[in-house]
Design a protein around this motif. Structure first.
Motif, PDB file in Angstrom:
ATOM      1  N   PRO A 228      24.785  -3.681   6.049  1.00  0.00           N
ATOM      2  CA  PRO A 228      23.865  -2.614   5.612  1.00  0.00           C
ATOM      3  C   PRO A 228      22.722  -3.104   4.724  1.00  0.00           C
ATOM      4  CG  PRO A 228      26.143  -1.918   5.390  1.00  0.00           C
ATOM      5  CD  PRO A 228      26.189  -3.380   5.715  1.00  0.00           C
ATOM      6  N   ALA A 229      22.955  -4.188   4.012  1.00  0.00           N
ATOM      7  CA  ALA A 229      21.889  -4.692   3.140  1.00  0.00           C
ATOM      8  C   ALA A 229      20.670  -5.138   3.928  1.00  0.00           C
ATOM      9  CB  ALA A 229      22.426  -5.860   2.286  1.00  0.00           C
ATOM     10  N   ASP A 230      20.868  -5.385   5.225  1.00  0.00           N
ATOM     11  CA  ASP A 230      19.715  -5.784   6.034  1.00  0.00           C
ATOM     12  C   ASP A 230      18.695  -4.641   6.190  1.00  0.00           C
ATOM     13  OD1 ASP A 230      20.894  -8.225   6.364  1.00  0.00           O
ATOM     14  OD2 ASP A 230      21.692  -7.815   8.373  1.00  0.00           O
ATOM     15  N   ALA A 231      19.073  -3.447   5.742  1.00  0.00           N
ATOM     16  CA  ALA A 231      18.157  -2.305   5.863  1.00  0.00           C
ATOM     17  C   ALA A 231      17.049  -2.333   4.808  1.00  0.00           C
ATOM     18  CB  ALA A 231      18.934  -0.988   5.748  1.00  0.00           C
ATOM     19  N   TRP A 232      17.270  -3.097   3.723  1.00  0.00           N
ATOM     20  CA  TRP A 232      16.300  -3.085   2.643  1.00  0.00           C
ATOM     21  C   TRP A 232      14.888  -3.548   3.069  1.00  0.00           C
ATOM     22  CZ3 TRP A 232      16.671  -0.209  -1.287  1.00  0.00           C
ATOM     23  CH2 TRP A 232      17.900   0.089  -1.871  1.00  0.00           C
ATOM     24  N   PRO A 233      14.777  -4.614   3.840  1.00  0.00           N
ATOM     25  CA  PRO A 233      13.408  -4.987   4.275  1.00  0.00           C
ATOM     26  C   PRO A 233      12.717  -3.864   5.069  1.00  0.00           C
ATOM     27  CG  PRO A 233      14.924  -6.788   4.666  1.00  0.00           C
ATOM     28  CD  PRO A 233      15.769  -5.603   4.276  1.00  0.00           C
ATOM     29  N   TRP A 234      13.520  -3.137   5.869  1.00  0.00           N
ATOM     30  CA  TRP A 234      12.919  -2.031   6.634  1.00  0.00           C
ATOM     31  C   TRP A 234      12.530  -0.873   5.719  1.00  0.00           C
ATOM     32  CZ3 TRP A 234      11.358  -3.607  11.019  1.00  0.00           C
ATOM     33  CH2 TRP A 234      12.060  -4.583  11.728  1.00  0.00           C
ATOM     34  N   VAL A 235      13.346  -0.693   4.649  1.00  0.00           N
ATOM     35  CA  VAL A 235      12.970   0.322   3.657  1.00  0.00           C
ATOM     36  C   VAL A 235      11.658  -0.070   2.983  1.00  0.00           C
ATOM     37  CG1 VAL A 235      13.615   1.400   1.457  1.00  0.00           C
ATOM     38  CG2 VAL A 235      15.333   1.069   3.236  1.00  0.00           C
ATOM     39  N   GLY A 236      11.527  -1.346   2.672  1.00  0.00           N
ATOM     40  CA  GLY A 236      10.271  -1.814   2.076  1.00  0.00           C
ATOM     41  C   GLY A 236       9.091  -1.625   3.017  1.00  0.00           C
ATOM     42  N   ALA A 237       9.306  -1.946   4.291  1.00  0.00           N
ATOM     43  CA  ALA A 237       8.223  -1.770   5.260  1.00  0.00           C
ATOM     44  C   ALA A 237       7.847  -0.298   5.395  1.00  0.00           C
ATOM     45  CB  ALA A 237       8.648  -2.335   6.616  1.00  0.00           C
ATOM     46  N   LEU A 238       8.882   0.574   5.427  1.00  0.00           N
ATOM     47  CA  LEU A 238       8.617   2.014   5.530  1.00  0.00           C
ATOM     48  C   LEU A 238       7.869   2.517   4.295  1.00  0.00           C
ATOM     49  CD1 LEU A 238       9.015   4.690   7.038  1.00  0.00           C
ATOM     50  CD2 LEU A 238      11.229   4.922   5.893  1.00  0.00           C
ATOM     51  N   THR A 239       8.224   2.006   3.127  1.00  0.00           N
ATOM     52  CA  THR A 239       7.544   2.405   1.894  1.00  0.00           C
ATOM     53  C   THR A 239       6.084   1.961   1.909  1.00  0.00           C
ATOM     54  OG1 THR A 239       9.617   2.243   0.654  1.00  0.00           O
ATOM     55  CG2 THR A 239       7.567   2.224  -0.613  1.00  0.00           C
ATOM     56  N   ALA A 240       5.860   0.721   2.341  1.00  0.00           N
ATOM     57  CA  ALA A 240       4.488   0.198   2.383  1.00  0.00           C
ATOM     58  C   ALA A 240       3.631   0.999   3.361  1.00  0.00           C
ATOM     59  CB  ALA A 240       4.511  -1.271   2.784  1.00  0.00           C
ATOM     60  N   VAL A 241       4.224   1.316   4.517  1.00  0.00           N
ATOM     61  CA  VAL A 241       3.479   2.090   5.509  1.00  0.00           C
ATOM     62  C   VAL A 241       3.175   3.489   4.977  1.00  0.00           C
ATOM     63  CG1 VAL A 241       3.681   3.223   7.762  1.00  0.00           C
ATOM     64  CG2 VAL A 241       4.286   0.817   7.522  1.00  0.00           C
ATOM     65  N   THR A 242       4.144   4.111   4.314  1.00  0.00           N
ATOM     66  CA  THR A 242       3.951   5.461   3.783  1.00  0.00           C
ATOM     67  C   THR A 242       2.893   5.480   2.688  1.00  0.00           C
ATOM     68  OG1 THR A 242       6.265   5.988   4.261  1.00  0.00           O
ATOM     69  CG2 THR A 242       5.103   7.427   2.724  1.00  0.00           C
ATOM     70  N   VAL A 243       2.987   4.532   1.746  1.00  0.00           N
ATOM     71  CA  VAL A 243       1.991   4.459   0.677  1.00  0.00           C
ATOM     72  C   VAL A 243       0.607   4.168   1.258  1.00  0.00           C
ATOM     73  CG1 VAL A 243       1.265   3.190  -1.375  1.00  0.00           C
ATOM     74  CG2 VAL A 243       3.668   3.787  -1.070  1.00  0.00           C
ATOM     75  N   GLY A 244       0.539   3.245   2.220  1.00  0.00           N
ATOM     76  CA  GLY A 244      -0.737   2.951   2.865  1.00  0.00           C
ATOM     77  C   GLY A 244      -1.320   4.178   3.545  1.00  0.00           C
ATOM     78  N   GLY A 245      -0.458   4.986   4.166  1.00  0.00           N
ATOM     79  CA  GLY A 245      -0.916   6.222   4.798  1.00  0.00           C
ATOM     80  C   GLY A 245      -1.490   7.193   3.784  1.00  0.00           C
ATOM     81  N   TRP A 246      -0.820   7.299   2.617  1.00  0.00           N
ATOM     82  CA  TRP A 246      -1.341   8.187   1.562  1.00  0.00           C
ATOM     83  C   TRP A 246      -2.734   7.740   1.115  1.00  0.00           C
ATOM     84  CZ3 TRP A 246       3.737   8.211  -1.817  1.00  0.00           C
ATOM     85  CH2 TRP A 246       4.674   9.047  -1.199  1.00  0.00           C
ATOM     86  N   VAL A 247      -2.876   6.430   0.892  1.00  0.00           N
ATOM     87  CA  VAL A 247      -4.175   5.910   0.435  1.00  0.00           C
ATOM     88  C   VAL A 247      -5.257   6.180   1.491  1.00  0.00           C
ATOM     89  CG1 VAL A 247      -5.462   3.827  -0.175  1.00  0.00           C
ATOM     90  CG2 VAL A 247      -3.119   4.151  -1.034  1.00  0.00           C
ATOM     91  N   ILE A 248      -4.919   5.905   2.743  1.00  0.00           N
ATOM     92  CA  ILE A 248      -5.887   6.133   3.832  1.00  0.00           C
ATOM     93  C   ILE A 248      -6.246   7.615   3.920  1.00  0.00           C
ATOM     94  CG2 ILE A 248      -6.214   6.079   6.332  1.00  0.00           C
ATOM     95  CD1 ILE A 248      -6.437   3.367   5.095  1.00  0.00           C
ATOM     96  N   ASP A 249      -5.257   8.495   3.820  1.00  0.00           N
ATOM     97  CA  ASP A 249      -5.520   9.936   3.948  1.00  0.00           C
ATOM     98  C   ASP A 249      -6.385  10.443   2.794  1.00  0.00           C
ATOM     99  OD1 ASP A 249      -4.109  10.023   6.276  1.00  0.00           O
ATOM    100  OD2 ASP A 249      -2.262  10.833   5.398  1.00  0.00           O
ATOM    101  N   MET A 250      -6.145   9.938   1.573  1.00  0.00           N
ATOM    102  CA  MET A 250      -6.985  10.345   0.449  1.00  0.00           C
ATOM    103  C   MET A 250      -8.418   9.853   0.633  1.00  0.00           C
ATOM    104  SD  MET A 250      -4.631  10.097  -3.012  1.00  0.00           S
ATOM    105  CE  MET A 250      -4.128   8.407  -2.741  1.00  0.00           C
ATOM    106  N   THR A 251      -8.559   8.631   1.138  1.00  0.00           N
ATOM    107  CA  THR A 251      -9.902   8.109   1.407  1.00  0.00           C
ATOM    108  C   THR A 251     -10.590   8.918   2.503  1.00  0.00           C
ATOM    109  OG1 THR A 251      -9.115   5.898   0.818  1.00  0.00           O
ATOM    110  CG2 THR A 251     -11.210   6.047   2.002  1.00  0.00           C
ATOM    111  N   LEU A 252      -9.813   9.277   3.523  1.00  0.00           N
ATOM    112  CA  LEU A 252     -10.350  10.104   4.604  1.00  0.00           C
ATOM    113  C   LEU A 252     -10.840  11.447   4.077  1.00  0.00           C
ATOM    114  CD1 LEU A 252      -8.016   9.656   7.714  1.00  0.00           C
ATOM    115  CD2 LEU A 252     -10.485   9.366   7.632  1.00  0.00           C
ATOM    116  N   ALA A 253     -10.059  12.053   3.182  1.00  0.00           N
ATOM    117  CA  ALA A 253     -10.459  13.344   2.631  1.00  0.00           C
ATOM    118  C   ALA A 253     -11.770  13.230   1.866  1.00  0.00           C
ATOM    119  CB  ALA A 253      -9.354  13.888   1.728  1.00  0.00           C
ATOM    120  N   ARG A 254     -11.897  12.158   1.064  1.00  0.00           N
ATOM    121  CA  ARG A 254     -13.127  11.970   0.291  1.00  0.00           C
ATOM    122  C   ARG A 254     -14.323  11.771   1.214  1.00  0.00           C
ATOM    123  NH1 ARG A 254     -15.765   7.611  -1.187  1.00  0.00           N
ATOM    124  NH2 ARG A 254     -14.069   6.237  -0.516  1.00  0.00           N
TER     125      ARG A 254
END
Length: 584
Positions: free
Chosen positions: A50-76
């Motif tokens: 199960p510990a092998d899931a952590w890198p995927w959690v990190g990737a999912l977090t990075a993608v989600t945060v990146g999406g937030w940043v992109i969406d805020m920039t898009l709104a502006r």
């Protein structure tokens, strides 16, 4: 619609639009990736390590945060593009309408222009910032997920590739079913708006004719038309909703069946199957968003089309020319050479030729609809001749600088329009640079002094919207003063004294004659006093000048004008008298 949006956005904002599109694509890819990353994450989480899931959690977090940043920039960026679009289109419409031929202003085009101008800036800003981004995302996200599924589970990717055009086609078909009904509904509401405005403005006449209730007027008919159009819109929406609902259920069965089959055959483990089921929901969800946004997008499409109609309206063919050799303030010589003109395919003037000598007064008379006002409109530059030439001091009007052409002519219309402001401001509209002395002189000539001396604020008294605070005759006097204050070499008068009684008409006619400014005058009138001092008369009938000459020459000829003159003199002598019994 996108093509129309791109055309409306100014060139200086095209760079922002390109960035907006690129970031929208990146946002879609990140959102697709966030869903697809659930598959390896759940497989690792429920696997032997199960510990092998952590890198995927990190990737999912990075993608989600990146999406937030992109969406805020898009709104502006979206808000910036929206404000630029609103500001540009409003200015472009205002400038365009001042250079559009008057014949373009049909009832339909006038209604379109009114609705386009009435469109508020928040509508345009909200469309780009709050509507376009979700629509692009919902349209492209299923395609991005489909591509990603081929790298996760190609059979599920194939199923999604089959479902994608099927769902888009069903959505397009359902929208096509209601589009015509929606257009009819929009047209009916537009007509109702026009009728309601007309109903409000004509209350005086309607009450006098006992047609106060809306049901007994054209407003009632418009309300009935709106009710019918709305009902048809609702009825057409039902089969569209049913079609899309059936297509969604079929797509759901196809995807769920594919995942289930793969799981039962051992090609997918339970964690992967659960994750793909979540991805399946993410794949179908945007189609519901598209269906929900379709109504707002259709309204925005109509708004953009109206804006495009106004901003692409034809322009007068008035290339930059040369100034008048004699200047705009000197009385010019005007010549018509075989001029022809018509409205919407109906010929109004037919090979009309005549000459107006400098500083002379010409009266244009004839029956209603004969083309008199059209002659004045052509002299004023409100229309362009379809055939022939109009020469000013020997120069074709098409070769004269537009600003010089506008400065050359001053017009008194039969039905004047006063702006909501003071009397002095309305007079100064004719010549914004006029000094106080020039305004006072024009007011004295037009007998506006008689009006302001009875008002508490004098020339600073407000006239109300469209001049409703003044009587018809008072509005006409202000409009005459407005024309006289402009130092133009040509003065055009279209039934200027029609709203005045006989006594006021005589005084205004004398005032126009006493104008110290040398002008070439053209007067349309049906009363003798207004044309008695004319140097020449043009008698127009059915778009042709049938008689021309001085008053004495034409009366001696015994033709059409002589009959007109005789009738005018006869009616001018009518009086109301009592009979032998004393009754009037």
């Amino acid at each position: 619609m996108i093509r129309t949006l791109v055309r409306l956005i100014p060139a200086q904002a095209r760079g922002q639009l390109t960035i907006y599109v690129v970031l929208s694509l990146i946002s879609v890819m990140l959102r697709a990736a966030s869903g697809l990353l659930l598959v390896p994450l759940l497989v690792a989480l429920f696997g032997p390590h199960p510990a092998d899931a952590w890198p995927w959690v990190g990737a999912l977090t990075a993608v989600t945060v990146g999406g937030w940043v992109i969406d805020m920039t898009l709104a502006r960026i979206g808000f910036g593009i929206g404000f630029t679009l609103a500001d540009t289109t409003q200015h472009e419409m205002a400038n365009r309408l001042t250079e559009t031929p008057l014949r373009w202003f049909t009832a339909d085009n006038t209604a379109i222009a009114r609705q386009a101008i009435a469109a508020s800036a928040p509508d345009l800003v909200g469309f780009v910032a709050n509507l376009l981004s979700p629509f692009i995302g919902a349209l492209l996200l299923p395609a991005a997920i489909t591509i990603g599924l081929f790298f996760v589970s190609w059979p599920v990717g194939v199923a999604a590739a089959i479902a994608l055009p099927f769902l888009l086609g069903a959505l397009a078909a359902s929208q096509r079913l209601v589009r015509k009904a929606d257009a009819a509904d929009a047209a009916a509401h537009s007509a109702l708006t026009e009728r309601l405005v007309e109903f409000a403005r004509t209350q005086q006449a309607l009450r006098a004719s006992r047609r106060v209730t809306a049901a007994r007027s054209q407003t009632g008919e418009a309300i009935g038309a709106v009710r019918g159009a709305t009902l048809r819109l609702l009825l057409f929406a039902i089969p569209g909703q049913l079609l899309f609902s059936v297509a969604s259920q079929i797509a759901l069965i196809l995807l769920a069946g594919t995942i289930t089959t793969l799981a039962l055959q051992g090609h997918l483990g339970a964690p992967a199957a659960v994750a793909l089921a979540i991805v399946m929901v993410r794949f179908l969800e945007p189609f519901t968003v598209l269906a929900d946004l379709s109504g707002a997008m259709e309204s925005s499409r109509g708004l953009l089309e109206r804006l495009n109609t106004v901003t692409t309206a034809p322009l007068e063919n008035s290339p930059q020319g040369s100034p008048l050799p004699s200047g705009e303030s000197r009385a010019p010589r005007i010549e018509f050479r075989s001029v022809g003109f018509g409205y919407q395919g109906t010929e109004v003037l037919k090979d009309v030729s005549f000459t107006l000598e400098p500083a002379t007064t010409t009266a244009v008379v004839g029956p209603s609809g004969s083309g008199k006002s059209t002659i004045l409109s052509l002299i004023a530059g409100l229309h362009t001749p379809e055939r022939g030439q109009i020469l000013v001091d020997g120069t074709d009007v098409g070769e004269i600088d537009p600003d010089a052409r506008r400065a050359l002519v001053s017009v008194v219309f039969q039905h004047p329009y006063l702006f909501d402001g003071t009397i002095a401001d309305n007079i100064r509209v004719g010549h914004p640079e006029a000094g106080d002395e020039a305004v006072r002189s024009a007011m004295a000539l037009a007998r506006v002094d008689d009006i302001i001396e009875h008002l508490p604020d004098g020339a600073q008294s407000l006239v109300g919207e469209a001049g409703t605070a003044l009587s018809g005759g008072e509005r006409q006097r202000v409009s005459i003063a407005r024309a006289l204050v402009k130092p133009a070499g040509v003065l055009l008068i279209d039934e200027a004294t029609s709203a005045l009684d006989t006594e006021n008409e005589a005084s205004i006619t004398q005032a126009i004659g006493n104008d110290p400014h040398q002008r070439t005058r053209v007067i349309i009138a049906h009363r003798l006093d207004a044309i008695r001092n004319a140097d020449q008369v043009l008698f127009v009938d059915d778009g042709v000048i049938v008689e021309r000459g001085s008053i004495d020459e034409l009366t001696a000829r015994g033709g059409r004008f002589a009959e007109f003159w005789r009738q005018q003199e006869t009616t001018a002598g009518w009086q109301i008298a009592a009979d032998a019994s004393g009754r009037v």
